[in-house]
Write a protein that holds these residues in place. Structure first.
Motif, PDB file in Angstrom:
ATOM      1  N   ARG A  60      -8.038  15.832  60.165  1.00 44.91           N
ATOM      2  CA  ARG A  60      -9.016  14.780  60.370  1.00 44.91           C
ATOM      3  C   ARG A  60      -8.883  13.711  59.285  1.00 44.91           C
ATOM      4  NH1 ARG A  60     -14.753  17.005  59.941  1.00 44.91           N
ATOM      5  NH2 ARG A  60     -14.073  18.220  61.726  1.00 44.91           N
ATOM      6  N   SER A  61      -8.794  14.157  58.025  1.00 47.45           N
ATOM      7  CA  SER A  61      -8.712  13.143  56.968  1.00 47.45           C
ATOM      8  C   SER A  61      -7.389  12.400  57.044  1.00 47.45           C
ATOM      9  CB  SER A  61      -8.922  13.776  55.594  1.00 47.45           C
ATOM     10  OG  SER A  61      -8.296  15.010  55.518  1.00 47.45           O
ATOM     11  N   GLN A  62      -6.320  13.101  57.450  1.00 50.06           N
ATOM     12  CA  GLN A  62      -5.035  12.411  57.653  1.00 50.06           C
ATOM     13  C   GLN A  62      -5.193  11.298  58.681  1.00 50.06           C
ATOM     14  OE1 GLN A  62      -1.770  14.730  59.055  1.00 50.06           O
ATOM     15  NE2 GLN A  62      -1.733  16.042  57.253  1.00 50.06           N
ATOM     16  N   THR A  63      -5.823  11.659  59.812  1.00 43.61           N
ATOM     17  CA  THR A  63      -5.961  10.679  60.891  1.00 43.61           C
ATOM     18  C   THR A  63      -6.847   9.522  60.477  1.00 43.61           C
ATOM     19  OG1 THR A  63      -5.903  12.630  62.300  1.00 43.61           O
ATOM     20  CG2 THR A  63      -6.297  10.551  63.379  1.00 43.61           C
ATOM     21  N   VAL A  64      -7.936   9.851  59.761  1.00 45.10           N
ATOM     22  CA  VAL A  64      -8.827   8.789  59.292  1.00 45.10           C
ATOM     23  C   VAL A  64      -8.063   7.817  58.399  1.00 45.10           C
ATOM     24  CG1 VAL A  64     -10.784   8.295  57.798  1.00 45.10           C
ATOM     25  CG2 VAL A  64     -10.941  10.142  59.451  1.00 45.10           C
ATOM     26  N   ASN A  65      -7.296   8.354  57.466  1.00 46.39           N
ATOM     27  CA  ASN A  65      -6.538   7.478  56.563  1.00 46.39           C
ATOM     28  C   ASN A  65      -5.508   6.664  57.320  1.00 46.39           C
ATOM     29  OD1 ASN A  65      -7.970   8.344  54.411  1.00 46.39           O
ATOM     30  ND2 ASN A  65      -6.516   9.943  53.820  1.00 46.39           N
ATOM     31  N   LEU A  66      -4.877   7.302  58.321  1.00 52.06           N
ATOM     32  CA  LEU A  66      -3.888   6.602  59.127  1.00 52.06           C
ATOM     33  C   LEU A  66      -4.529   5.414  59.834  1.00 52.06           C
ATOM     34  CD1 LEU A  66      -1.086   6.556  60.558  1.00 52.06           C
ATOM     35  CD2 LEU A  66      -2.108   7.983  62.307  1.00 52.06           C
ATOM     36  N   ILE A  67      -5.698   5.661  60.435  1.00 51.25           N
ATOM     37  CA  ILE A  67      -6.361   4.589  61.171  1.00 51.25           C
ATOM     38  C   ILE A  67      -6.779   3.465  60.232  1.00 51.25           C
ATOM     39  CG2 ILE A  67      -8.463   4.043  62.459  1.00 51.25           C
ATOM     40  CD1 ILE A  67      -8.167   6.596  63.956  1.00 51.25           C
ATOM     41  N   MET A  68      -7.275   3.834  59.047  1.00 56.25           N
ATOM     42  CA  MET A  68      -7.695   2.795  58.102  1.00 56.25           C
ATOM     43  C   MET A  68      -6.507   1.958  57.636  1.00 56.25           C
ATOM     44  SD  MET A  68     -10.634   4.658  55.874  1.00 56.25           S
ATOM     45  CE  MET A  68     -10.996   3.240  54.850  1.00 56.25           C
ATOM     46  N   ALA A  69      -5.376   2.655  57.399  1.00 61.39           N
ATOM     47  CA  ALA A  69      -4.182   1.924  56.973  1.00 61.39           C
ATOM     48  C   ALA A  69      -3.732   0.960  58.054  1.00 61.39           C
ATOM     49  CB  ALA A  69      -3.063   2.919  56.636  1.00 61.39           C
ATOM     50  N   LEU A  70      -3.731   1.448  59.323  1.00 57.61           N
ATOM     51  CA  LEU A  70      -3.302   0.602  60.433  1.00 57.61           C
ATOM     52  C   LEU A  70      -4.227  -0.585  60.605  1.00 57.61           C
ATOM     53  CD1 LEU A  70      -2.290   3.227  63.105  1.00 57.61           C
ATOM     54  CD2 LEU A  70      -0.814   1.684  61.839  1.00 57.61           C
ATOM     55  N   GLN A  71      -5.508  -0.326  60.386  1.00 62.33           N
ATOM     56  CA  GLN A  71      -6.481  -1.391  60.549  1.00 62.33           C
ATOM     57  C   GLN A  71      -6.233  -2.506  59.544  1.00 62.33           C
ATOM     58  OE1 GLN A  71     -10.450  -0.132  59.884  1.00 62.33           O
ATOM     59  NE2 GLN A  71     -11.324  -1.766  61.114  1.00 62.33           N
ATOM     60  N   ARG A  72      -5.959  -2.097  58.298  1.00 59.88           N
ATOM     61  CA  ARG A  72      -5.662  -3.093  57.263  1.00 59.88           C
ATOM     62  C   ARG A  72      -4.408  -3.869  57.621  1.00 59.88           C
ATOM     63  NH1 ARG A  72      -7.324   0.574  53.473  1.00 59.88           N
ATOM     64  NH2 ARG A  72      -5.252   1.413  53.210  1.00 59.88           N
ATOM     65  N   GLU A  73      -3.392  -3.106  58.097  1.00 60.91           N
ATOM     66  CA  GLU A  73      -2.096  -3.706  58.380  1.00 60.91           C
ATOM     67  C   GLU A  73      -2.161  -4.684  59.546  1.00 60.91           C
ATOM     68  OE1 GLU A  73       1.855  -1.439  59.423  1.00 60.91           O
ATOM     69  OE2 GLU A  73       0.799  -0.484  57.763  1.00 60.91           O
TER      70      GLU A  73
END
Lengths: 297, 259
Positions: free
Chosen positions: B185-198
């Motif tokens: 879950r935390s992996q996915t959350v971080n992934l989504i946040m990174a993508l959102q920034r990008e």
């Protein structure tokens, strides 16, 4: 630079190959496939395999017993019948007729049934109900009875019995397809495809159809064994294929008259029907479990 | 500057009758209005049956609203035109397992939206699929995999990849983390946040997990029985909840953390 790859094998089996790998696990099913393959060869290459014309009467050699009997001849491997026709050739052509016609009937019934069922499954309300129950009355009547009715109206013949059997096979395809489509339409992956902008045709053929294969195989093999049995039953009763034509059921009823003189004349077509139906059921069963197992590994 | 996604007075009424003479059961989504800017995250919280999922389905177009409008970059979205909407607003489903077609490979699942909505040829589509898989942290080889071969975390990533493959501006996610274990879950959350920034995506997500909500969201919408109870900046709502319901939710969350 070599491409980074986590997996050692560069081989990605398709769903079909997965099914084959799972199918091979069951030896009984593979034996069934070999037997069915043998029958399929007979269907396709009957004129090349059969030594004689199936309706040609050899008037000088009547009722010769099979070759393994003391007074049999190798020229007629399975002997000849009461009017001198070569039994081996008749068997080969009989398999061609019975299995070939059954295959055509099942494909036809599947095509029509799945089309109606898909329409019923994708539509709603009265239209869906009408489509679904269109052929329900046929479910209540046994195939043989429908055949007798059709034969009584149109007259005796192979084509009329084919109509009867394909009509009787259609309703189960309609019902199963409709239930399946209805169920799948509720699932999230169909919603996802709908949100991708897929129209109904696309939704059925691309999204739902790949998941329907298992159901179609199960229904198809069941229908195939029913069709084989019905075709030969109608032939046996004299309602389907008529006397000179080499059809397994018709041969069986002809052989019944001379059963005391040459038992092989009923044993051979009878066991041909038996082995044919058995192999169809074995392959169907193997395919069903293979299709189910490929989804969980 | 106009907001990326702006929702005005969106309403929805559903009537369900039980039996012939049974009482009529009504569920109404009261007028909902909110705005999101590019790169912002809006979280929707509330208990079961409060209309959160319904709101998500209305946003992506799976249901048609009874009233109200949705504007994307100031342009009004037509409720009957799914094609216009799916290029810009994409959904991630709660159960990644059910939202992936078991009969198609991951590559095909990702390719279908491209086939339907873009003019790309086969090679360009293939390239896009591979790039999207890489973007969500999967390997190009995963395009040959089927649903049953992937783990839950990988399935969720495929769900994310399907949302991203059309280069949308807004992603709507219905409890995307609910079925995952904490590490994934935390992996996915971080992934989504990174993508959102990008990519500068607007992100609407529904969750029960207030920890994640507080961690990633900029704004918060609290719903109860189809009503919007409270809305505002996440920190404001968490620190100074106005309604009793929100206060209870926050208290429950705090008591879990400080235990």
């Amino acid at each position: 630079m070599p491409r980074f790859s986590l997996y050692q094998e560069e081989y990605h089996p398709s769903p079909l190959q997965h099914t084959w790998l799972a199918f091979r696990q069951s030896h009984v099913a593979v034996i069934g496939l070999w037997i069915l393959g043998f029958f399929a060869t007979l269907v396709v290459f009957a004129p090349l395999i059969a030594p004689f014309d199936p309706v040609q009467q050899h008037t000088d050699t009547l009722l010769i017993p099979p070759a393994w009997e003391p007074n049999g001849s190798i020229e007629h491997l399975f002997g000849t019948d009461s009017v001198g026709r070569d039994v081996l050739s008749r068997l080969v052509y009989g398999c061609r007729m019975t299995l070939g016609i059954s295959l055509i009937l099942v494909l036809l019934a599947m095509l029509v049934g799945v089309a109606i069922g898909a329409l019923a499954g994708m539509t709603r309300g009265v239209r869906s109900s009408v489509l679904n129950h269109l052929l329900d009355s046929l479910l209540a009547i046994p195939t043989l009875l429908i055949a007798i009715i059709i034969v009584a109206i149109l007259g005796v013949g192979l084509v009329n019995s084919m109509w009867a059997i394909s009509l009787a096979l259609i309703p189960q395809f309609v019902h199963n397809t409709r239930d399946f489509v209805r169920n799948e339409m509720k699932k999230d992956y169909v919603t996802a495809a709908r949100l991708d902008g897929a129209n109904k045709v696309h939704l059925f053929f691309i999204t739902i159809l790949p998941n329907m294969v298992e159901m179609l195989v199960v229904q198809g093999t069941m229908a195939l064994s029913i069709a084989i049995l019905d075709i030969s039953a109608l032939g046996f009763l004299g309602l389907g294929a008529q006397a000179p034509s080499p059809e397994l059921g018709t041969m069986l009823s002809e052989g019944l008259k001379i059963a005391y003189m040459s038992p092989s004349s009923i044993a051979l077509p009878g066991s041909a029907i038996f082995v044919m139906v058995l192999s169809v059921n074995l392959v169907g069963d193997g395919l069903r479990s293979a299709l189910r197992n490929r989804m969980r590994q | 500057m106009t907001a990326l996604l702006s929702v005005q007075d969106l309403t929805y009424t559903i009537r369900k009758r039980q039996g012939w003479l049974g009482s009529e059961e009504r569920f109404t989504l009261s007028p909902v209005s909110f705005e999101i800017n590019a790169g912002e995250t809006l979280a929707i919280i509330g208990d079961n049956g409060s209309g959160k999922s319904l709101l998500a389905r209305l946003l992506v177009g799976a249901e048609r609203p009874s009233g109200g409008h949705i504007f994307l970059n100031g342009q009004k979205l037509d409720p009957f035109n799914i094609k216009q909407r799916c290029l810009n607003i994409r959904m991630i489903f709660q159960h990644s397992n059910e939202s992936l077609n078991p009969g198609l490979s991951v590559g095909r699942i990702l390719e279908e939206p491209l086939k339907l909505n873009t003019q790309l040829d086969a090679r360009a589509r293939q390239e896009k699929v591979v790039n999207t898989l890489k973007l969500v942290g999967l390997l190009p080889d995963h395009q040959f995999f089927y649903r049953h071969m992937l783990s839950d975390g990988q399935r969720q990533r495929v769900g994310l990849a399907r949302a991203l493959v059309l280069d949308p501006q807004v992603i709507v996610a219905d409890e995307p983390f609910a079925a995952l274990d904490p590490s994934v879950r935390s992996q996915t959350v971080n992934l989504i946040m990174a993508l959102q920034r990008e990519l500068g995506l607007g992100f609407v997500f529904i969750s029960h997990n207030l920890g994640i909500v507080r961690h990633i969201s900029d704004r918060l919408l609290v719903m109860q029985k189809g009503l919007v109870v409270e809305s505002g900046k996440t920190e404001t709502v968490f620190n100074w909840p106005k309604s009793e319901y929100t206060e209870k939710l926050v208290m429950a969350h705090q008591s879990l953390i400080n235990r």
